[in-house]
Design an enzyme around this catalytic site. Sequence first.
Site, PDB file in Angstrom:
ATOM      1  N   LYS A   1      69.836 -13.184  39.651  1.00  0.00           N
ATOM      2  CA  LYS A   1      69.878 -13.029  41.240  1.00  0.00           C
ATOM      3  C   LYS A   1      69.828 -11.648  41.586  1.00  0.00           C
ATOM      4  O   LYS A   1      70.170 -11.000  40.833  1.00  0.00           O
ATOM      5  CB  LYS A   1      71.149 -13.771  41.520  1.00  0.00           C
ATOM      6  CG  LYS A   1      72.292 -13.188  41.280  1.00  0.00           C
ATOM      7  CD  LYS A   1      73.705 -13.530  42.225  1.00  0.00           C
ATOM      8  CE  LYS A   1      74.909 -12.607  42.247  1.00  0.00           C
ATOM      9  NZ  LYS A   1      75.939 -12.979  42.565  1.00  0.00           N
TER      10      LYS A   1
ATOM     11  N   LYS B   1      81.336 -10.700  35.222  1.00  0.00           N
ATOM     12  CA  LYS B   1      81.665  -9.654  35.643  1.00  0.00           C
ATOM     13  C   LYS B   1      82.648  -8.976  34.689  1.00  0.00           C
ATOM     14  O   LYS B   1      82.725  -7.489  34.545  1.00  0.00           O
ATOM     15  CB  LYS B   1      82.409  -9.707  37.188  1.00  0.00           C
ATOM     16  CG  LYS B   1      81.750  -9.918  38.330  1.00  0.00           C
ATOM     17  CD  LYS B   1      82.442  -9.462  39.366  1.00  0.00           C
ATOM     18  CE  LYS B   1      81.285  -9.494  40.773  1.00  0.00           C
ATOM     19  NZ  LYS B   1      82.194  -9.544  41.898  1.00  0.00           N
TER      20      LYS B   1
ATOM     21  N   LYS C   1      73.524  -6.402  44.300  1.00  0.00           N
ATOM     22  CA  LYS C   1      73.757  -4.863  44.803  1.00  0.00           C
ATOM     23  C   LYS C   1      74.189  -4.002  43.610  1.00  0.00           C
ATOM     24  O   LYS C   1      74.301  -2.686  43.296  1.00  0.00           O
ATOM     25  CB  LYS C   1      74.352  -4.745  45.945  1.00  0.00           C
ATOM     26  CG  LYS C   1      75.936  -5.235  46.381  1.00  0.00           C
ATOM     27  CD  LYS C   1      76.084  -5.414  47.668  1.00  0.00           C
ATOM     28  CE  LYS C   1      77.180  -6.377  47.644  1.00  0.00           C
ATOM     29  NZ  LYS C   1      77.404  -6.851  49.287  1.00  0.00           N
TER      30      LYS C   1
HETATM   31  P1  TYM Z   1      79.098 -11.454  48.046  1.00  0.00           P
HETATM   32  O1  TYM Z   1      79.830 -10.309  48.791  1.00  0.00           O
HETATM   33  O2  TYM Z   1      78.852 -11.037  46.736  1.00  0.00           O
HETATM   34  O3  TYM Z   1      78.066 -11.897  48.915  1.00  0.00           O
HETATM   35  C1  TYM Z   1      77.996 -12.259  50.189  1.00  0.00           C
HETATM   36  C2  TYM Z   1      77.057 -13.637  50.267  1.00  0.00           C
HETATM   37  O4  TYM Z   1      75.733 -13.359  49.870  1.00  0.00           O
HETATM   38  C3  TYM Z   1      75.371 -14.574  48.980  1.00  0.00           C
HETATM   39  N1  TYM Z   1      74.613 -13.993  48.121  1.00  0.00           N
HETATM   40  C4  TYM Z   1      73.287 -14.363  47.740  1.00  0.00           C
HETATM   41  N2  TYM Z   1      72.497 -15.448  48.472  1.00  0.00           N
HETATM   42  C5  TYM Z   1      71.251 -15.648  47.799  1.00  0.00           C
HETATM   43  N3  TYM Z   1      70.703 -14.916  46.973  1.00  0.00           N
HETATM   44  C6  TYM Z   1      71.403 -14.040  46.477  1.00  0.00           C
HETATM   45  N4  TYM Z   1      70.743 -13.149  45.502  1.00  0.00           N
HETATM   46  C7  TYM Z   1      72.531 -13.484  46.874  1.00  0.00           C
HETATM   47  N5  TYM Z   1      73.584 -12.776  46.389  1.00  0.00           N
HETATM   48  C8  TYM Z   1      74.712 -12.982  47.311  1.00  0.00           C
HETATM   49  C9  TYM Z   1      76.606 -15.059  48.330  1.00  0.00           C
HETATM   50  O5  TYM Z   1      76.447 -16.279  47.597  1.00  0.00           O
HETATM   51  C10 TYM Z   1      77.626 -14.835  49.568  1.00  0.00           C
HETATM   52  O6  TYM Z   1      77.516 -15.892  50.364  1.00  0.00           O
HETATM   53  N6  TYM Z   1      83.205 -14.350  46.812  1.00  0.00           N
HETATM   54  C11 TYM Z   1      82.301 -13.959  47.937  1.00  0.00           C
HETATM   55  C12 TYM Z   1      82.928 -13.473  49.168  1.00  0.00           C
HETATM   56  C13 TYM Z   1      83.990 -14.312  49.703  1.00  0.00           C
HETATM   57  C14 TYM Z   1      83.922 -15.529  50.471  1.00  0.00           C
HETATM   58  C15 TYM Z   1      85.162 -15.688  50.890  1.00  0.00           C
HETATM   59  C16 TYM Z   1      82.904 -16.067  50.706  1.00  0.00           C
HETATM   60  C17 TYM Z   1      85.611 -14.097  49.567  1.00  0.00           C
HETATM   61  N7  TYM Z   1      86.216 -14.730  50.346  1.00  0.00           N
HETATM   62  C18 TYM Z   1      85.524 -17.116  51.622  1.00  0.00           C
HETATM   63  C19 TYM Z   1      82.922 -17.338  51.616  1.00  0.00           C
HETATM   64  C20 TYM Z   1      84.424 -17.792  51.915  1.00  0.00           C
HETATM   65  C21 TYM Z   1      81.285 -12.747  47.542  1.00  0.00           C
HETATM   66  O7  TYM Z   1      81.620 -12.015  46.468  1.00  0.00           O
HETATM   67  O8  TYM Z   1      80.116 -12.689  48.229  1.00  0.00           O
END
Ligand code: TYM
Length: 332
Positions: A196, A113, A199
Amino acid sequence: MELKTVFSGVQPSGALTLGNYLGAIRNFVDLQHKAKCYFCVVDQHALTIPQDPARLRERTLDLARLFIACGLDPDISTIFVQSHVPAHSQLSWLLECMTYVGELRRMTQFKEKSRTQEVVTTGLFTYPVLMAADILLYDATHVPVGDDQKQHLELCRNIANRFNNRFGETFVVPEPYIPPRQAGGRIMSLTDPTKKMAKSDENPDSYILLTDPPDVIRAKIRKATTDAGREVIYDEKTKPGVSNLMVILSLCSGLRLDEISGRYDGYAQFKKDVAEAVIAKLEPIQRRHRELSEPGAIEHALAIGATRAEAVASRKLATVQDKMGLVLRESL
Ligand code: TYM
């Protein structure tokens, strides 16, 4: 470890992708009947890269609507907004004082990032510590996420163990709950199946949004990169594009990968079936999402969620503050 308490978060950085749904949110829906669940719209995490304030506010509420449209039930699960529970940022500070710069420098998501940002903020750097605080406040035993969050969860476990060793048993050390690739743990970009689906990709043809209308979904899947040859078989190495579409078809239709394999002669009908399966899966979600867009529908659920989360989080925070030697205000 026994499946007792689940915590997960999603950033309100735009509409959800099919990757978010198949990798994470689909599992939230199943887990809410098996454990005590907390699902959080992590608005403070979204601030680690520049956001338009009005848009962030709208996206925060809209993500909560999408949670419910996907099948999360605010009567069963605690659904809330991270910034409504101040204990998250307070614990994050305390944990930052126990996390090493070297550990954060190793985070691959930070490296990736920070490469795309003009300036790199401290928030982007310490992002995984706030994520650890989210999880540890609720004694989560399991954290359902996609494969890309594995390293952040490993750091969370290290921080929890370090704290427990130094100050005595305080935190539950959580386990990741990550589906294998064939079960949606890593849904790939439609235009470059070695990356992957995200968005943040500048090419909208690379992802499907949960809110995409049927014609857009058909066009994106028709254009999706496939591989040499015409066989529809699962092989991540030689056929990453086809394998990714097979996983999507499997998860949206309920067919097993071996039932899809060898069923098609060429890619045209295969891609049509993938598109129709995705459209059918998203149709009820999109319908509920439209119904929830009525003003006021979501605010009540989020107010109740914040109250429930706050009660648990503030107790844990006080325990941690006390162990670290801060004078508790209520002890005066
Ligand atoms: P975020 O908002 O980027 O994504 C949300 C969830 O979607 C999953 N994900 C995917 N799974 C499969 N294939 C993909 N291409 C794909 N893109 C996204 C992510 O793994 C995630 O589970 N850091 C986290 C948010 C967060 C969080 C937490 C998660 C903040 N605090 C505490 C768990 C526990 C994030 O940026 O997810």
